[in-house]
Design a protein around this motif. Sequence first.
Motif, mmCIF file in Angstrom:
data_model
loop_
_atom_site.group_PDB
_atom_site.id
_atom_site.type_symbol
_atom_site.label_atom_id
_atom_site.label_comp_id
_atom_site.label_asym_id
_atom_site.label_seq_id
_atom_site.Cartn_x
_atom_site.Cartn_y
_atom_site.Cartn_z
ATOM 1 N N GLU A 71 88.743 38.319 -18.794
ATOM 2 C CA GLU A 71 88.787 39.698 -19.303
ATOM 3 C C GLU A 71 88.483 39.743 -20.795
ATOM 4 O O GLU A 71 87.772 40.639 -21.260
ATOM 5 C CB GLU A 71 90.150 40.315 -19.006
ATOM 6 N N LYS A 82 85.306 41.657 -22.418
ATOM 7 C CA LYS A 82 85.538 42.723 -23.393
ATOM 8 C C LYS A 82 84.727 42.506 -24.671
ATOM 9 O O LYS A 82 84.274 43.460 -25.298
ATOM 10 C CB LYS A 82 87.024 42.818 -23.717
ATOM 11 N N LYS A 98 81.567 49.018 -21.517
ATOM 12 C CA LYS A 98 83.025 49.135 -21.432
ATOM 13 C C LYS A 98 83.507 48.333 -20.230
ATOM 14 O O LYS A 98 82.844 48.299 -19.204
ATOM 15 C CB LYS A 98 83.451 50.594 -21.289
ATOM 16 N N THR A 99 84.668 47.706 -20.389
ATOM 17 C CA THR A 99 85.307 47.025 -19.267
ATOM 18 C C THR A 99 86.742 47.518 -19.156
ATOM 19 O O THR A 99 87.361 47.890 -20.146
ATOM 20 C CB THR A 99 85.316 45.494 -19.453
ATOM 21 N N ASP A 100 87.239 47.509 -17.937
ATOM 22 C CA ASP A 100 88.646 47.799 -17.679
ATOM 23 C C ASP A 100 89.178 46.580 -16.943
ATOM 24 O O ASP A 100 89.161 46.527 -15.712
ATOM 25 C CB ASP A 100 88.794 49.072 -16.852
ATOM 26 N N THR A 157 86.665 46.627 -13.382
ATOM 27 C CA THR A 157 85.730 47.734 -13.556
ATOM 28 C C THR A 157 84.903 47.529 -14.821
ATOM 29 O O THR A 157 85.452 47.206 -15.876
ATOM 30 C CB THR A 157 86.475 49.083 -13.659
ATOM 31 N N LYS A 202 78.858 52.480 -12.736
ATOM 32 C CA LYS A 202 80.230 51.979 -12.671
ATOM 33 C C LYS A 202 80.275 50.879 -11.624
ATOM 34 O O LYS A 202 80.039 51.122 -10.441
ATOM 35 C CB LYS A 202 81.211 53.095 -12.306
#
Length: 138
Positions: free
Chosen positions: A9, A13, A38-40, A44, A116
Amino acid sequence: MSELILRAEAIMKNSTNATIAKIDDRGYPRASTISSIKTDGIKTVWFSTGLASGKVKFFKLNNKASVCYCDGENNITLTGTVEILSDPGLKKQLWEDWFINHFPGGVTDPNYCILKFTTDSAFLWIDGQYEETEFEGV
């Protein structure tokens, strides 16, 4: 959540680019570099592209995809699905000033859209360690 997923992650990011692979109209995988906006977490990722692009054409036919991030010898490969989004609020939220080079009409440019990506599986090779993870309910 595993230490490797947390490390993945962080790499995602901090990455500005990724590789996204889709299935073309002849059934072959086709990979291309794309800006990661963008990352979640690992589940996502959002990208921008043009509605008239080959990416959108192929994702309309088959929304399965793979996304890969590379950082030195570290490799994060994700498989999942892509949604093509044109929501004005989301487009405004994710707009970056440099997008103007691709979308001269700005945030309201009719060709500007968001991809997405939602992860189903992750294959991680980070700091010499390997892990595979399946995500349920994503």
